[in-house]
Design a protein around this motif. Sequence first.
Motif, PDB file in Angstrom:
ATOM      1  N   VAL A  11       0.871  -1.117   0.141  1.00 39.03           N
ATOM      2  CA  VAL A  11       0.037   0.011   0.165  1.00 39.03           C
ATOM      3  C   VAL A  11       1.008   1.177  -0.034  1.00 39.03           C
ATOM      4  O   VAL A  11       0.506   2.595  -0.453  1.00 39.03           O
ATOM      5  N   ALA A  14       1.712   3.705  -2.816  1.00 35.76           N
ATOM      6  CA  ALA A  14       0.754   4.342  -3.432  1.00 35.76           C
ATOM      7  C   ALA A  14       1.060   5.700  -4.352  1.00 35.76           C
ATOM      8  O   ALA A  14       0.358   6.164  -5.128  1.00 35.76           O
ATOM      9  N   ILE A  17       2.268   4.967  -7.557  1.00 39.66           N
ATOM     10  CA  ILE A  17       1.046   4.528  -8.515  1.00 39.66           C
ATOM     11  C   ILE A  17       0.327   5.690  -8.981  1.00 39.66           C
ATOM     12  O   ILE A  17      -0.222   5.897 -10.110  1.00 39.66           O
ATOM     13  N   CYS A 237      -3.150  11.239  -1.994  1.00 42.02           N
ATOM     14  CA  CYS A 237      -3.426   9.738  -1.209  1.00 42.02           C
ATOM     15  C   CYS A 237      -3.794   9.890   0.253  1.00 42.02           C
ATOM     16  O   CYS A 237      -4.625   8.987   0.671  1.00 42.02           O
ATOM     17  N   LEU A 250      -5.192   0.872  -6.877  1.00 42.55           N
ATOM     18  CA  LEU A 250      -3.984  -0.318  -6.101  1.00 42.55           C
ATOM     19  C   LEU A 250      -4.325  -1.435  -6.495  1.00 42.55           C
ATOM     20  O   LEU A 250      -3.465  -2.500  -6.582  1.00 42.55           O
ATOM     21  N   TYR A 255      -0.661  -3.924 -10.342  1.00 42.80           N
ATOM     22  CA  TYR A 255      -0.321  -3.140  -9.139  1.00 42.80           C
ATOM     23  C   TYR A 255      -0.174  -4.422  -7.875  1.00 42.80           C
ATOM     24  O   TYR A 255       0.681  -5.256  -7.624  1.00 42.80           O
TER      25      TYR A 255
END
Length: 338
Positions: A11, A14, A17, A237, A250, A255
């Motif tokens: 995570v 993030a 991404i 985020c 995600l 991913y």
Amino acid sequence: MRLALGYVPLVDAASLIAAAELGFARAEGLTLDLVREPSWATLRDKLAVGHLDGAHMLAPLAIASALGLSGPQTRLCVPMALNLNGNAITVSRPLWEAMEAADDEVDTVAAAFARIALRREREGRPLTLGTVHPFSSHTYQLRIFAERGGLDLDTQTRLVVIPPPQIAEALRRELIDGFCVGSPWNSVAVAEGYGRIAVLGSELLPDCPEKVLALPESEASRCASLVRALDRAGRWCADLDNSAELASLLSRDGYLNVPAPILERALTGDVVVDTDGRRRRDPHFSLFGERAHRPDPAHADWFIGEAERAGQLVASDELRSAARAIYRPDLFDAALSG
């Protein structure tokens, strides 16, 4: 400019991404090619030999790599931190049941864990615990958790390294009895019915430094646009209004490939800890944005201290100074003021 950035599916990747997918990188004239790596060792080595232009990296590993303590010595700089917190310690359901912890307070759980670990050690069957890399906050959090219960992790348990994407499966196959890992793999073990989250990392060690943006030192003077893109992505985020969209992003196969509802637990700090649906709520469970991004050389001091306690190095003023120099708040400040 086109950049290849490595990440491990967690995570806390993030910001990378979101920057690549939602236009934050493009606004800075960048194209980000994100390269999913299977382990921290692979990511470390590919960054070292120039197959990656930068990486989402364990902060202690960035320091260890730069100091020549892990893998090929690589001149790195850290112009930005990516997050704080996000880890948890998870144990198998049979181990949790045997622990019979009276409540979920850290000291209560640590004492219950230590009681079983000491019994297993006396029986010649020490508990086996998984960490993601020797040079990681996960290793140090496991040590702190053990110490809270009066347990010596080095002599009374067995510690093994397992890459994050495989660590929950190792628990399912009964290869290990517990682990410390970043989200979402604790929640995956709970959702699939074989794990129980014992302690949130944010409860054990609030505001624990985690991942950083690691770049070759040669790129220090040219990193401003990337820092700005990731800072803006990280702030996006951090906004809980975006958590459902971020979880969906995600969750894609390319991913994390984990169902979005599981990912959203980590993003919102509303963590399901067992198969009965019990929850622990901590808004600081996983932190992005302004509170997390500026690299703090004091974090390097903490990592050197923990690595010395773990027997990984002998600290000296010279070593501490070298570790602090890897953290570059000056680059972060210059990028955001530009």
